[in-house]
Design a protein around this motif. Structure first.
Motif, PDB file in Angstrom:
ATOM      1  N   TYR A   4      38.628  39.137  -8.378  1.00 33.77           N
ATOM      2  CA  TYR A   4      37.372  38.449  -8.152  1.00 33.77           C
ATOM      3  C   TYR A   4      36.627  39.104  -7.003  1.00 33.77           C
ATOM      4  N   ASP A   5      35.383  38.736  -6.896  1.00 31.57           N
ATOM      5  CA  ASP A   5      34.521  39.305  -5.873  1.00 31.57           C
ATOM      6  C   ASP A   5      35.289  39.546  -4.583  1.00 31.57           C
ATOM      7  N   VAL A   6      35.400  40.785  -4.213  1.00 29.05           N
ATOM      8  CA  VAL A   6      36.214  41.140  -3.063  1.00 29.05           C
ATOM      9  C   VAL A   6      35.550  40.720  -1.763  1.00 29.05           C
ATOM     10  N   LYS A   7      34.286  40.397  -1.837  1.00 28.01           N
ATOM     11  CA  LYS A   7      33.552  39.976  -0.653  1.00 28.01           C
ATOM     12  C   LYS A   7      34.075  38.653  -0.099  1.00 28.01           C
ATOM     13  N   ASN A   8      34.799  37.924  -0.946  1.00 24.06           N
ATOM     14  CA  ASN A   8      35.356  36.665  -0.477  1.00 24.06           C
ATOM     15  C   ASN A   8      36.077  36.852   0.828  1.00 24.06           C
ATOM     16  N   GLU A   9      37.046  37.744   0.752  1.00 26.28           N
ATOM     17  CA  GLU A   9      37.940  37.977   1.868  1.00 26.28           C
ATOM     18  C   GLU A   9      38.334  36.665   2.489  1.00 26.28           C
ATOM     19  N   VAL A  10      37.755  36.342   3.587  1.00 21.16           N
ATOM     20  CA  VAL A  10      38.244  35.185   4.283  1.00 21.16           C
ATOM     21  C   VAL A  10      37.141  34.184   4.539  1.00 21.16           C
ATOM     22  N   SER A  11      35.965  34.644   4.488  1.00 26.85           N
ATOM     23  CA  SER A  11      34.871  33.862   5.046  1.00 26.85           C
ATOM     24  C   SER A  11      33.870  33.420   3.996  1.00 26.85           C
ATOM     25  N   ASP A  12      34.335  32.690   2.986  1.00 31.03           N
ATOM     26  CA  ASP A  12      33.363  32.211   2.022  1.00 31.03           C
ATOM     27  C   ASP A  12      32.328  31.351   2.745  1.00 31.03           C
ATOM     28  N   LYS A  13      31.110  31.779   2.618  1.00 26.50           N
ATOM     29  CA  LYS A  13      30.041  31.126   3.364  1.00 26.50           C
ATOM     30  C   LYS A  13      29.766  29.711   2.879  1.00 26.50           C
ATOM     31  N   TYR A  14      30.273  29.404   1.698  1.00 28.19           N
ATOM     32  CA  TYR A  14      29.799  28.183   1.074  1.00 28.19           C
ATOM     33  C   TYR A  14      30.731  26.993   1.227  1.00 28.19           C
ATOM     34  N   SER A  15      31.924  27.226   1.695  1.00 26.36           N
ATOM     35  CA  SER A  15      32.790  26.088   1.963  1.00 26.36           C
ATOM     36  C   SER A  15      32.609  25.673   3.420  1.00 26.36           C
ATOM     37  N   LEU A  16      32.843  24.421   3.662  1.00 19.84           N
ATOM     38  CA  LEU A  16      32.712  23.931   5.027  1.00 19.84           C
ATOM     39  C   LEU A  16      33.680  24.667   5.937  1.00 19.84           C
ATOM     40  N   ARG A  17      34.916  24.820   5.479  1.00 20.26           N
ATOM     41  CA  ARG A  17      35.905  25.512   6.292  1.00 20.26           C
ATOM     42  C   ARG A  17      35.427  26.902   6.680  1.00 20.26           C
ATOM     43  N   GLY A  18      34.890  27.632   5.686  1.00 17.65           N
ATOM     44  CA  GLY A  18      34.418  28.975   5.968  1.00 17.65           C
ATOM     45  C   GLY A  18      33.306  28.963   7.003  1.00 17.65           C
ATOM     46  N   ARG A  19      32.421  28.000   6.888  1.00 15.06           N
ATOM     47  CA  ARG A  19      31.303  27.949   7.836  1.00 15.06           C
ATOM     48  C   ARG A  19      31.790  27.566   9.222  1.00 15.06           C
ATOM     49  N   VAL A  20      32.705  26.610   9.258  1.00 20.18           N
ATOM     50  CA  VAL A  20      33.267  26.216  10.555  1.00 20.18           C
ATOM     51  C   VAL A  20      33.962  27.414  11.191  1.00 20.18           C
ATOM     52  N   PHE A  21      34.732  28.115  10.385  1.00 21.39           N
ATOM     53  CA  PHE A  21      35.462  29.284  10.873  1.00 21.39           C
ATOM     54  C   PHE A  21      34.497  30.302  11.481  1.00 21.39           C
ATOM     55  N   GLN A  22      33.476  30.632  10.729  1.00 21.68           N
ATOM     56  CA  GLN A  22      32.523  31.627  11.207  1.00 21.68           C
ATOM     57  C   GLN A  22      31.795  31.168  12.456  1.00 21.68           C
ATOM     58  N   LYS A  23      31.390  29.910  12.422  1.00 15.26           N
ATOM     59  CA  LYS A  23      30.653  29.363  13.564  1.00 15.26           C
ATOM     60  C   LYS A  23      31.514  29.394  14.830  1.00 15.26           C
ATOM     61  N   LEU A  24      32.742  28.968  14.702  1.00 15.12           N
ATOM     62  CA  LEU A  24      33.609  28.937  15.872  1.00 15.12           C
ATOM     63  C   LEU A  24      33.896  30.348  16.377  1.00 15.12           C
ATOM     64  N   ARG A  25      34.134  31.256  15.456  1.00 13.37           N
ATOM     65  CA  ARG A  25      34.405  32.631  15.867  1.00 13.37           C
ATOM     66  C   ARG A  25      33.214  33.187  16.630  1.00 13.37           C
ATOM     67  N   GLU A  26      32.037  32.956  16.056  1.00 16.23           N
ATOM     68  CA  GLU A  26      30.821  33.439  16.698  1.00 16.23           C
ATOM     69  C   GLU A  26      30.682  32.830  18.090  1.00 16.23           C
ATOM     70  N   ASP A  27      30.922  31.523  18.163  1.00 17.97           N
ATOM     71  CA  ASP A  27      30.743  30.838  19.445  1.00 17.97           C
ATOM     72  C   ASP A  27      31.760  31.303  20.479  1.00 17.97           C
ATOM     73  N   ILE A  28      32.965  31.576  20.027  1.00 22.48           N
ATOM     74  CA  ILE A  28      33.970  32.068  20.973  1.00 22.48           C
ATOM     75  C   ILE A  28      33.604  33.467  21.441  1.00 22.48           C
ATOM     76  N   LEU A  29      33.239  34.321  20.496  1.00 23.11           N
ATOM     77  CA  LEU A  29      32.913  35.698  20.857  1.00 23.11           C
ATOM     78  C   LEU A  29      31.649  35.772  21.696  1.00 23.11           C
TER      79      LEU A  29
END
Lengths: 232, 232
Positions: A4-29
């Motif tokens: 399946y779409d390899v772009k998935n990797e880890v950070s599906d933008k469309y699930s809440l978990r994925g968005r939380v993950f990205q947001k937190l990572r961004e905020d920490i960095l």
DNA sequence: CCACGTATAATTGTATACAATCATACCGTT
DNA sequence: AACGGTATGATTGTATACAATTATACGTGG
């Protein structure tokens, strides 16, 4: 069955978990959360308007990325990144980007090589115009192309991890001095070595490219963004 | 306030999530779950006698470790490890273990050096007795000491990841031939270079140590454990 | 017979409820 | 006043309930 779409990797933008993950990572960095700050599940959840479940799952991932440390039954604490960490990362990246360039020399596709050339050409343009944001974007992309071109998902994964990790520092570096132009020149040399199928030269150049990037960073004293832990 | 038990890392043995995570990782690496096999949350949960929640959290971690791939709203699929992956890992490890040994030459503590010597001494004994399990255990530990001695949490983390990843292969290697003895001799040489503060030699030896380990693995044709994807 | 759409079942995504654990404050004893 | 123990509150750990999504099966129309 397939890939399946390899772009998935880890950070599906469309699930809440994925968005939380990205947001937190961004905020920490980005330094929104200070080192050793405690992250509370309910607080984060309320702030982002989600329940604890996706927050918890994001926490588990952030822990594996090394950005937070979870103490059982206690909480999650921001790990932070020290000046020594940055130094170590550049040492490691220097070796691995060299290996990557060497492998890419054999494995790169015509399409990838073309995108590289275009990238460098464009970066030249933006350098002359002083478009720092675009420069940073192109620099990111150049390295991503290289990572993909080495045809090793293990190496690609590791390099992307480290790249991500120092993103904030590197962008600041490019944005505050004239490194952008020199960096792009080095990109061109690497690309030409690859094009000429000179794997050893490509390796050596990519290796040096990383060390130069780090040297430049140190010279410009860009460690202040890490706060008090900076001085190492 | 301080630095809780650093052994926590990711795998607290006492939480359900931690146990699920470890169990699934072990099962994937040991081949219980075949490549591309779908892992269902309820099935795993029932098998281990827990609810979906800890299973889901473990899944998220396994994805970041690259052992499974999660397709949103579809499921989790075992990623599997190909012969090429193993080759790439050893290439990467070769470089990084070299760097690690170089750094360790400066940073190693007397205590760590002592444990290394003891480790090598013990391994000699077990080699002479043909105690393969102990040999494997000591080999693991030798590398862990080296990783800790380099005094770089970034490098240590990456190396432990890769080490873990190929554990199953390596153990089998040590268990099926006489590599154990030669490997321990190389350990001794590395240790002595470190002890003599010859960083470059330590780097070179550690580098070669990895390449030898891989060569030996290839020669013994130990790829069959990966199933059909093995032939690369 | 095939194509298409709908209904149904299975599975994951998210929220919430409850249990367990840990930190803190308070109080009594010495 | 110092120490220790217990009660209370806060926070995480786990289970379960419900919503959303996807895959499958079936039936209908062509």
């Amino acid at each position: 069955m397939a890939n399946y779409d390899v772009k998935n990797e880890v950070s599906d933008k469309y699930s809440l978990r994925g968005r939380v993950f990205q947001k937190l990572r961004e905020d920490i960095l980005s330094g929104k959360y200070k080192d050793h700050e405690e992250l509370k599940e309910v607080a984060i959840g309320e702030e982002l308007g989600v329940s604890r479940t996706p927050v918890r799952e994001a926490f588990r991932q952030l822990e594996l990325e090394g950005l937070i440390q979870i103490v059982p039954n206690r909480g999650a604490y921001v790990t932070g990144i020290t000046a020594k960490d940055v130094k170590d990362i550049y040492m490691i990246r220097s070796l691995l980007e060299g290996l990557c360039a060497k492998l890419a020399t054999e494995k790169i596709t015509g399409e990838q090589l073309e995108e590289m050339e275009e990238n460098i050409y464009l970066a030249d343009f933006h350098a002359s115009k002083g478009h720092l944001d675009q420069m940073a974007e192109l620099d990111n992309r150049f390295h991503d192309i290289l990572y993909e071109a080495c045809d090793s998902k293990m190496l690609e994964h590791t390099l992307k991890d480290y790249h991500q990790y120092v993103l904030r520092v590197r962008q600041k570096t490019l944005a505050t001095n004239t490194r952008g132009r020199a960096s792009n020149d080095e990109h061109r040399q690497i690309m030409e070595a690859i094009k000429a199928k000179d794997a050893d030269k490509a390796q050596q150049l990519a290796n040096k490219h990383m060390l130069n990037a780090y040297e430049n960073m140190v010279q410009n004293g860009l460690y202040e963004i890490y706060g008090e832990e900076a001085g190492q």
